[in-house]
Design a protein around this motif. Structure first.
Motif, PDB file in Angstrom:
ATOM      1  N   GLY A   1       0.817  -1.205   0.000  1.00  0.00           N
ATOM      2  CA  GLY A   1       0.000   0.000   0.000  1.00  0.00           C
ATOM      3  C   GLY A   1       0.853   1.257   0.000  1.00  0.00           C
ATOM      4  N   ASP A   2       0.448   2.219   0.812  1.00  0.00           N
ATOM      5  CA  ASP A   2       1.149   3.500   0.890  1.00  0.00           C
ATOM      6  C   ASP A   2       2.266   3.515   1.918  1.00  0.00           C
ATOM      7  OD1 ASP A   2      -0.547   4.511  -1.040  1.00  0.00           O
ATOM      8  OD2 ASP A   2      -1.986   5.289   0.411  1.00  0.00           O
ATOM      9  N   GLU A   3       2.491   2.399   2.575  1.00  0.00           N
ATOM     10  CA  GLU A   3       3.513   2.367   3.622  1.00  0.00           C
ATOM     11  C   GLU A   3       4.910   2.358   3.014  1.00  0.00           C
ATOM     12  OE1 GLU A   3       2.750  -0.681   6.472  1.00  0.00           O
ATOM     13  OE2 GLU A   3       0.644  -0.124   6.635  1.00  0.00           O
ATOM     14  N   PRO A   4       5.888   2.903   3.745  1.00  0.00           N
ATOM     15  CA  PRO A   4       7.256   2.912   3.223  1.00  0.00           C
ATOM     16  C   PRO A   4       7.816   1.495   3.069  1.00  0.00           C
ATOM     17  CG  PRO A   4       7.138   3.939   5.414  1.00  0.00           C
ATOM     18  CD  PRO A   4       5.764   3.526   5.038  1.00  0.00           C
ATOM     19  N   ALA A   5       8.722   1.338   2.125  1.00  0.00           N
ATOM     20  CA  ALA A   5       9.361   0.040   1.909  1.00  0.00           C
ATOM     21  C   ALA A   5      10.167  -0.348   3.142  1.00  0.00           C
ATOM     22  CB  ALA A   5      10.252   0.099   0.680  1.00  0.00           C
ATOM     23  N   SER A   6      10.239  -1.652   3.394  1.00  0.00           N
ATOM     24  CA  SER A   6      10.915  -2.168   4.576  1.00  0.00           C
ATOM     25  C   SER A   6      11.812  -3.345   4.197  1.00  0.00           C
ATOM     26  CB  SER A   6       9.877  -2.628   5.603  1.00  0.00           C
ATOM     27  OG  SER A   6      10.492  -3.276   6.693  1.00  0.00           O
ATOM     28  N   SER A   7      12.916  -3.484   4.910  1.00  0.00           N
ATOM     29  CA  SER A   7      13.768  -4.665   4.723  1.00  0.00           C
ATOM     30  C   SER A   7      13.446  -5.724   5.776  1.00  0.00           C
ATOM     31  CB  SER A   7      15.251  -4.283   4.793  1.00  0.00           C
ATOM     32  OG  SER A   7      15.563  -3.755   6.061  1.00  0.00           O
ATOM     33  N   GLN A   8      12.335  -5.521   6.495  1.00  0.00           N
ATOM     34  CA  GLN A   8      11.859  -6.503   7.475  1.00  0.00           C
ATOM     35  C   GLN A   8      10.592  -7.138   6.912  1.00  0.00           C
ATOM     36  OE1 GLN A   8       9.602  -5.668  11.165  1.00  0.00           O
ATOM     37  NE2 GLN A   8      11.462  -6.330  12.198  1.00  0.00           N
ATOM     38  N   TRP A   9      10.729  -8.324   6.363  1.00  0.00           N
ATOM     39  CA  TRP A   9       9.602  -9.017   5.753  1.00  0.00           C
ATOM     40  C   TRP A   9       9.935 -10.502   5.646  1.00  0.00           C
ATOM     41  CZ3 TRP A   9      10.946 -11.546   1.288  1.00  0.00           C
ATOM     42  CH2 TRP A   9      12.083 -11.080   0.607  1.00  0.00           C
ATOM     43  N   GLY A  10       8.938 -11.276   5.239  1.00  0.00           N
ATOM     44  CA  GLY A  10       9.199 -12.691   5.066  1.00  0.00           C
ATOM     45  C   GLY A  10       7.980 -13.477   4.649  1.00  0.00           C
ATOM     46  N   ARG A  11       8.215 -14.750   4.441  1.00  0.00           N
ATOM     47  CA  ARG A  11       7.150 -15.691   4.115  1.00  0.00           C
ATOM     48  C   ARG A  11       6.415 -16.066   5.391  1.00  0.00           C
ATOM     49  NH1 ARG A  11      10.476 -20.285   1.555  1.00  0.00           N
ATOM     50  NH2 ARG A  11       8.536 -21.360   1.959  1.00  0.00           N
ATOM     51  N   ALA A  12       5.179 -16.527   5.227  1.00  0.00           N
ATOM     52  CA  ALA A  12       4.387 -16.944   6.387  1.00  0.00           C
ATOM     53  C   ALA A  12       3.399 -18.026   5.978  1.00  0.00           C
ATOM     54  CB  ALA A  12       3.639 -15.751   6.981  1.00  0.00           C
ATOM     55  N   GLN A  13       2.913 -18.731   6.974  1.00  0.00           N
ATOM     56  CA  GLN A  13       1.847 -19.705   6.804  1.00  0.00           C
ATOM     57  C   GLN A  13       0.831 -19.428   7.910  1.00  0.00           C
ATOM     58  OE1 GLN A  13       2.230 -21.806   4.203  1.00  0.00           O
ATOM     59  NE2 GLN A  13       0.222 -22.705   4.461  1.00  0.00           N
ATOM     60  N   VAL A  14      -0.443 -19.352   7.550  1.00  0.00           N
ATOM     61  CA  VAL A  14      -1.514 -19.135   8.524  1.00  0.00           C
ATOM     62  C   VAL A  14      -2.376 -20.389   8.527  1.00  0.00           C
ATOM     63  CG1 VAL A  14      -3.472 -17.699   9.186  1.00  0.00           C
ATOM     64  CG2 VAL A  14      -1.488 -16.658   8.067  1.00  0.00           C
ATOM     65  N   VAL A  15      -2.514 -21.005   9.699  1.00  0.00           N
ATOM     66  CA  VAL A  15      -3.252 -22.258   9.818  1.00  0.00           C
ATOM     67  C   VAL A  15      -4.388 -22.056  10.819  1.00  0.00           C
ATOM     68  CG1 VAL A  15      -3.104 -24.714  10.367  1.00  0.00           C
ATOM     69  CG2 VAL A  15      -1.116 -23.539   9.379  1.00  0.00           C
ATOM     70  N   PHE A  16      -5.620 -22.176  10.330  1.00  0.00           N
ATOM     71  CA  PHE A  16      -6.805 -22.056  11.182  1.00  0.00           C
ATOM     72  C   PHE A  16      -7.138 -23.421  11.774  1.00  0.00           C
ATOM     73  CE2 PHE A  16      -7.110 -18.484   8.301  1.00  0.00           C
ATOM     74  CZ  PHE A  16      -7.519 -17.457   9.131  1.00  0.00           C
TER      75      PHE A  16
END
Length: 130
Positions: A88-103
């Motif tokens: 979105g409009d948020e500044p770019a970040s070098s803190q990110w990654g893959r994720a898995q969401v399990v319900f």
């Protein structure tokens, strides 16, 4: 109340409102914040105590057929990834990654497990939401 009004009210009550989906974890609250382009956007506090967003493609509007969903996350703090990512409009970040969401269950309401990885690493950090 006529049958049409009753059915309309009942349909409003049966589907969750986005911000009504809140899970409690050891890191704080995980909140179903928004839906954008078919993705559900959850806000949470990452393991380093910075605010982060979890983007779950294909989950928007799905309250009854949930299972395990591939996702990615973007944090606000200083990161170690060699590339930058933004949402979105948020500044770019070098803190990110893959994720898995399990319900735990396919239908709202249900608990969940979020598994995070940094950058392109395999997700291995577990956050449990009740």
């Amino acid at each position: 109340m006529n049958a049409f009004r009753f059915a309309a009210v009942l349909s409003l009550l049966s589907a969750p409102v986005l911000a009504d989906e809140v899970w409690t974890s050891d890191m704080g609250q995980i909140v179903y914040q928004a839906e954008e382009g078919g993705a559900a956007i959850f806000s949470f506090t990452n393991v380093d105590a910075y605010s982060a967003k979890l983007i779950i493609p294909g989950l928007a509007g799905n309250y009854s057929d949930r299972s395990s969903h591939a996702a990615y996350w973007i944090g606000q703090g200083a990161g170690a990834c060699t590339a930058f990512m933004s949402h979105g409009d948020e500044p770019a970040s070098s803190q990110w990654g893959r994720a898995q969401v399990v319900f735990d269950d396919p239908a709202f309401p249900t608990s969940l497990t979020v598994i995070l990885g940094f950058c392109l690493d395999e997700p291995n950090i577990v956050i449990r939401g009740e």
